[in-house]
Design a protein around this motif. Structure first.
Motif, PDB file in Angstrom:
ATOM      1  N   SER A  25      19.775   1.235   1.859  1.00 48.55           N
ATOM      2  CA  SER A  25      19.584  -0.173   1.484  1.00 48.55           C
ATOM      3  C   SER A  25      19.231  -1.021   2.702  1.00 48.55           C
ATOM      4  N   LEU A  26      19.955  -0.817   3.805  1.00 45.75           N
ATOM      5  CA  LEU A  26      19.673  -1.573   5.024  1.00 45.75           C
ATOM      6  C   LEU A  26      18.311  -1.189   5.608  1.00 45.75           C
ATOM      7  N   SER A  27      17.933   0.074   5.455  1.00 42.98           N
ATOM      8  CA  SER A  27      16.608   0.506   5.927  1.00 42.98           C
ATOM      9  C   SER A  27      15.499  -0.184   5.152  1.00 42.98           C
ATOM     10  N   ALA A  28      15.687  -0.310   3.844  1.00 41.40           N
ATOM     11  CA  ALA A  28      14.685  -0.991   3.020  1.00 41.40           C
ATOM     12  C   ALA A  28      14.524  -2.448   3.446  1.00 41.40           C
ATOM     13  N   LEU A  29      15.636  -3.097   3.736  1.00 45.12           N
ATOM     14  CA  LEU A  29      15.561  -4.481   4.208  1.00 45.12           C
ATOM     15  C   LEU A  29      14.829  -4.570   5.549  1.00 45.12           C
ATOM     16  N   ALA A  30      15.096  -3.613   6.453  1.00 42.18           N
ATOM     17  CA  ALA A  30      14.415  -3.609   7.748  1.00 42.18           C
ATOM     18  C   ALA A  30      12.924  -3.343   7.591  1.00 42.18           C
ATOM     19  N   CYS A  31      12.563  -2.480   6.631  1.00 41.75           N
ATOM     20  CA  CYS A  31      11.142  -2.201   6.380  1.00 41.75           C
ATOM     21  C   CYS A  31      10.439  -3.441   5.844  1.00 41.75           C
ATOM     22  N   ILE A  32      11.114  -4.177   4.967  1.00 40.27           N
ATOM     23  CA  ILE A  32      10.547  -5.431   4.459  1.00 40.27           C
ATOM     24  C   ILE A  32      10.363  -6.425   5.598  1.00 40.27           C
ATOM     25  N   ALA A  33      11.365  -6.504   6.487  1.00 42.62           N
ATOM     26  CA  ALA A  33      11.269  -7.416   7.630  1.00 42.62           C
ATOM     27  C   ALA A  33      10.073  -7.066   8.508  1.00 42.62           C
ATOM     28  N   PHE A  34       9.859  -5.774   8.760  1.00 43.55           N
ATOM     29  CA  PHE A  34       8.708  -5.364   9.578  1.00 43.55           C
ATOM     30  C   PHE A  34       7.399  -5.736   8.901  1.00 43.55           C
ATOM     31  N   SER A  35       7.316  -5.545   7.597  1.00 39.87           N
ATOM     32  CA  SER A  35       6.067  -5.844   6.884  1.00 39.87           C
ATOM     33  C   SER A  35       5.724  -7.331   6.961  1.00 39.87           C
ATOM     34  N   VAL A  36       6.754  -8.171   7.120  1.00 40.39           N
ATOM     35  CA  VAL A  36       6.524  -9.620   7.204  1.00 40.39           C
ATOM     36  C   VAL A  36       6.178 -10.034   8.636  1.00 40.39           C
ATOM     37  N   VAL A  37       6.998  -9.610   9.615  1.00 37.69           N
ATOM     38  CA  VAL A  37       6.802 -10.084  10.988  1.00 37.69           C
ATOM     39  C   VAL A  37       5.575  -9.453  11.644  1.00 37.69           C
ATOM     40  N   SER A  38       5.140  -8.284  11.164  1.00 36.43           N
ATOM     41  CA  SER A  38       3.966  -7.644  11.770  1.00 36.43           C
ATOM     42  C   SER A  38       2.661  -8.314  11.359  1.00 36.43           C
ATOM     43  N   ARG A  39       2.715  -9.271  10.453  1.00 38.74           N
ATOM     44  CA  ARG A  39       1.501  -9.947   9.999  1.00 38.74           C
ATOM     45  C   ARG A  39       1.087 -11.071  10.936  1.00 38.74           C
TER      46      ARG A  39
ATOM     47  N   LEU B 299      -2.270   4.390   1.700  1.00 41.22           N
ATOM     48  CA  LEU B 299      -2.283   3.258   2.632  1.00 41.22           C
ATOM     49  C   LEU B 299      -3.621   3.148   3.351  1.00 41.22           C
ATOM     50  N   GLN B 300      -4.195   4.297   3.711  1.00 40.60           N
ATOM     51  CA  GLN B 300      -5.526   4.249   4.330  1.00 40.60           C
ATOM     52  C   GLN B 300      -6.555   3.687   3.370  1.00 40.60           C
ATOM     53  N   GLY B 301      -6.442   4.053   2.105  1.00 38.44           N
ATOM     54  CA  GLY B 301      -7.396   3.563   1.110  1.00 38.44           C
ATOM     55  C   GLY B 301      -7.281   2.071   0.852  1.00 38.44           C
ATOM     56  N   LEU B 302      -6.101   1.508   1.139  1.00 40.29           N
ATOM     57  CA  LEU B 302      -5.893   0.079   0.901  1.00 40.29           C
ATOM     58  C   LEU B 302      -6.320  -0.792   2.087  1.00 40.29           C
ATOM     59  N   THR B 303      -6.666  -0.176   3.209  1.00 35.50           N
ATOM     60  CA  THR B 303      -7.132  -0.959   4.354  1.00 35.50           C
ATOM     61  C   THR B 303      -8.519  -1.526   4.086  1.00 35.50           C
ATOM     62  N   LYS B 304      -8.806  -2.659   4.740  1.00 31.44           N
ATOM     63  CA  LYS B 304     -10.122  -3.294   4.612  1.00 31.44           C
ATOM     64  C   LYS B 304     -10.616  -3.704   5.996  1.00 31.44           C
ATOM     65  N   PRO B 305     -11.916  -3.535   6.256  1.00 33.26           N
ATOM     66  CA  PRO B 305     -12.453  -3.997   7.542  1.00 33.26           C
ATOM     67  C   PRO B 305     -12.297  -5.510   7.670  1.00 33.26           C
TER      68      PRO B 305
ATOM     69  N   PRO C 196      -1.448  -2.660   2.999  1.00 34.75           N
ATOM     70  CA  PRO C 196      -0.778  -1.351   3.049  1.00 34.75           C
ATOM     71  C   PRO C 196       0.679  -1.414   3.513  1.00 34.75           C
ATOM     72  N   VAL C 197       0.971  -2.256   4.504  1.00 32.81           N
ATOM     73  CA  VAL C 197       2.344  -2.339   5.006  1.00 32.81           C
ATOM     74  C   VAL C 197       3.271  -2.931   3.943  1.00 32.81           C
ATOM     75  N   LEU C 198       2.798  -3.926   3.210  1.00 27.46           N
ATOM     76  CA  LEU C 198       3.603  -4.497   2.132  1.00 27.46           C
ATOM     77  C   LEU C 198       3.831  -3.477   1.017  1.00 27.46           C
ATOM     78  N   VAL C 199       2.802  -2.690   0.702  1.00 25.30           N
ATOM     79  CA  VAL C 199       2.945  -1.647  -0.316  1.00 25.30           C
ATOM     80  C   VAL C 199       3.972  -0.605   0.132  1.00 25.30           C
ATOM     81  N   MET C 200       3.927  -0.217   1.404  1.00 24.17           N
ATOM     82  CA  MET C 200       4.878   0.749   1.952  1.00 24.17           C
ATOM     83  C   MET C 200       6.312   0.235   1.783  1.00 24.17           C
TER      84      MET C 200
END
Length: 481
Positions: free
Chosen positions: A324-338, A402-408, A430-434
């Motif tokens: 559960s805590l890992s999922a929260l950390a993954c969500i945090a990364f998907s937000v701050v990495s943008r 995830l590779q297929g969801l990337t866009k130039p 892709p990061v949000l989907v992950m």
């Protein structure tokens, strides 16, 4: 002097008793630590070879004259090869034994590392570089299931009950330690693309040394006398019968699917981190630092959690909380990495990676022990191996998705990706989907997973919880130190 740590209590002479005559004096052997040490080295080396190119994907693509997708396949091939081979590996561990499996894995690992170095020598035509390197990666990939399935088997056969989770943790965490080494040293060594040959040579030398240690130093698959009651029946179920039992085990199938998804997410994160970071303007060195923090905090978390679970036996609770805590950390990364590159955003990204590793990597050894507990008396290699196979299958699917969801990106002034004339790729979606996939499977696991600890129950019935075995129990349990 015999290589045995044997512990006995003084037993008062009593009249012959047919129940006590069945009592077994369990022993632990000092050489179990050497086997664990070799396994850790081999696991670490194999993971270094797996992710050699991921932290320097752009430089590797430029050096070999291929695309980033082709470089990603140097990592993906591990999963593709491991999927069909894993069934044979589980059979090999449970049937042919630990020694043959480890020695074969060490040789494949060494030959693959050497072939990779040969593949980028200037004497070869440039068109042959990538195919030969891929051939080396395939050999290393063949070694991966032989190595990564072994910790649960080694812990069950050589270590007493109160050391199993810790031994499994030490062996399992050597894999992310290799990822850490690759994440830090690959960018350091590859200052320019001309240093790719040096990188592959440096990584090939330890593989050769480890092969020698495994071939010469590991003499037995199992100790002469088992360390615990469950170790006696480690191979009690035939391979195919064990598979059938697992497929009918509801708790195990939930763990197989949900934790396999977690393995896939961590594989995606390790493989694609450099590409995600450079698109937002971060350097390879900073991406390597984040990957390093991801692993270091993961190893620290695994150390604490392994010791805690060894004492409390709360496998299910520990796995649910940390997922559960890992999922929260993954969500945090998907937000701050943008966000765009800045000191503050860099700090938040580094913190998110650290927390993701701390809570996420610590799950792996505990979940592998949990797979054995909920599936006993199925062989350890079979129960842990199928979860690994699930993770590999889902990893391939996730990475390709995830590779297929990337866009130039039409405009990317901050990008630091070295992709020649190609536009940098956007990894926002892709990061949000992950993160979304990881969250969904975590919720399913927390809600639906429930199990009894079958191996611990079997040991309790054979020992201290049976009043007719009091004297036997004091002898058997006194070996545990």
């Amino acid at each position: 002097m015999e290589d045995v740590d044997e512990f006995r209590d003084d037993v008062i002479p009593i009249k012959p008793n047919p129940v006590l005559e069945k009592c077994i004096v369990f022993k632990v052997y000092k050489r179990r630590w050497f086997i664990l040490f070799v396994l850790c080295l081999l696991n670490c080396s194999n993971s270094i070879l797996w992710l050699t190119f991921a932290p320097v994907a752009d430089h590797s693509a430029q050096f070999m004259g291929v695309t980033l997708d082709q470089i990603n396949w140097l990592s993906i091939i591990y999963m593709v090869v491991a999927i069909p081979l894993s069934f044979g590996t589980t059979w090999m561990l449970d049937t042919l034994g630990l020694r043959i499996t480890l020695v074969l894995g060490s040789w494949l690992n060494m030959l693959g590392a050497v072939l990779r170095f040969v593949g980028i020598m200037r004497s070869l035509p440039s068109a042959a570089n990538f195919p030969v390197v891929m051939g080396g990666q395939i050999l290393c990939a063949l070694a991966q299931p032989l190595v990564i399935f072994t910790p649960t088997k080694l812990a069950a056969l050589w270590f007493p009950e109160h050391q199993r989770a810790t031994a499994n943790m030490i062996a399992s965490m050597s894999n992310p330690l290799g990822i850490l080494i690759a994440s830090i040293f690959s960018p350091m060594i590859v200052g320019t693309t001309n240093n790719i040959p040096l990188l592959l040579f440096i990584y090939a030398v330890p593989a050769a040394i480890i092969c020698l240690l495994a071939t010469v130093g590991i003499r037995d698959s199992a100790p002469p006398t088992p360390p615990s009651a469950s170790a006696e029946s480690s191979n009690s179920e035939p391979f195919l019968e064990g598979i059938k039992l697992l497929l009918r085990n509801k708790a195990y199938m939930i763990l197989l699917l949900c934790f396999g998804s977690g393995i896939a997410v961590f594989t995606c994160f390790s493989t694609l981190l450099e590409q995600i970071m450079c698109a937002r303007g971060y350097t390879n060195d900073f991406a390597g630092l984040c990957g390093g923090l991801f692993i270091v905090f993961g190893i620290v978390g695994a150390g604490f959690l392994g010791l805690y679970v060894d004492k409390t036996k709360k496998f299910t609770e520990a796995t649910k909380v940390n997922m559960s805590l890992s999922a929260l950390a993954c969500i945090a990364f998907s937000v701050v990495s943008r966000g765009q590159t800045s000191v503050l955003s860099g700090i938040t990204v580094a913190v998110a990676c650290s927390l993701f590793g701390f809570f996420g990597f610590s799950i792996y050894p505990v979940a592998m022990e949990l797979s054995v507990e909920c599936s006993y008396p199925v062989g350890e290699a079979t129960s842990a191996g199928l979860i690994f196979i699930s993770g590999q299958i889902q990893s391939v699917i996730y990475i390709l998705l995830l590779q297929g969801l990337t866009k130039p990106m039409a405009y990317s002034p901050f990008s630091t990706c070295s992709v020649g004339g190609d536009a940098a790729l956007s990894w926002r979606v892709p990061v949000l989907v992950m993160a979304g996939l990881f969250s969904v499977f975590t919720c399913c696991f927390v809600i639906f997973f429930h199990t009894k600890y079958r191996r611990l129950d079997a040991e309790a019935q054979a020992g201290g919880k049976n009043p007719t075995l009091t004297t036997c129990d004091s002898t058997s349990n006194s070996h545990q130190k």
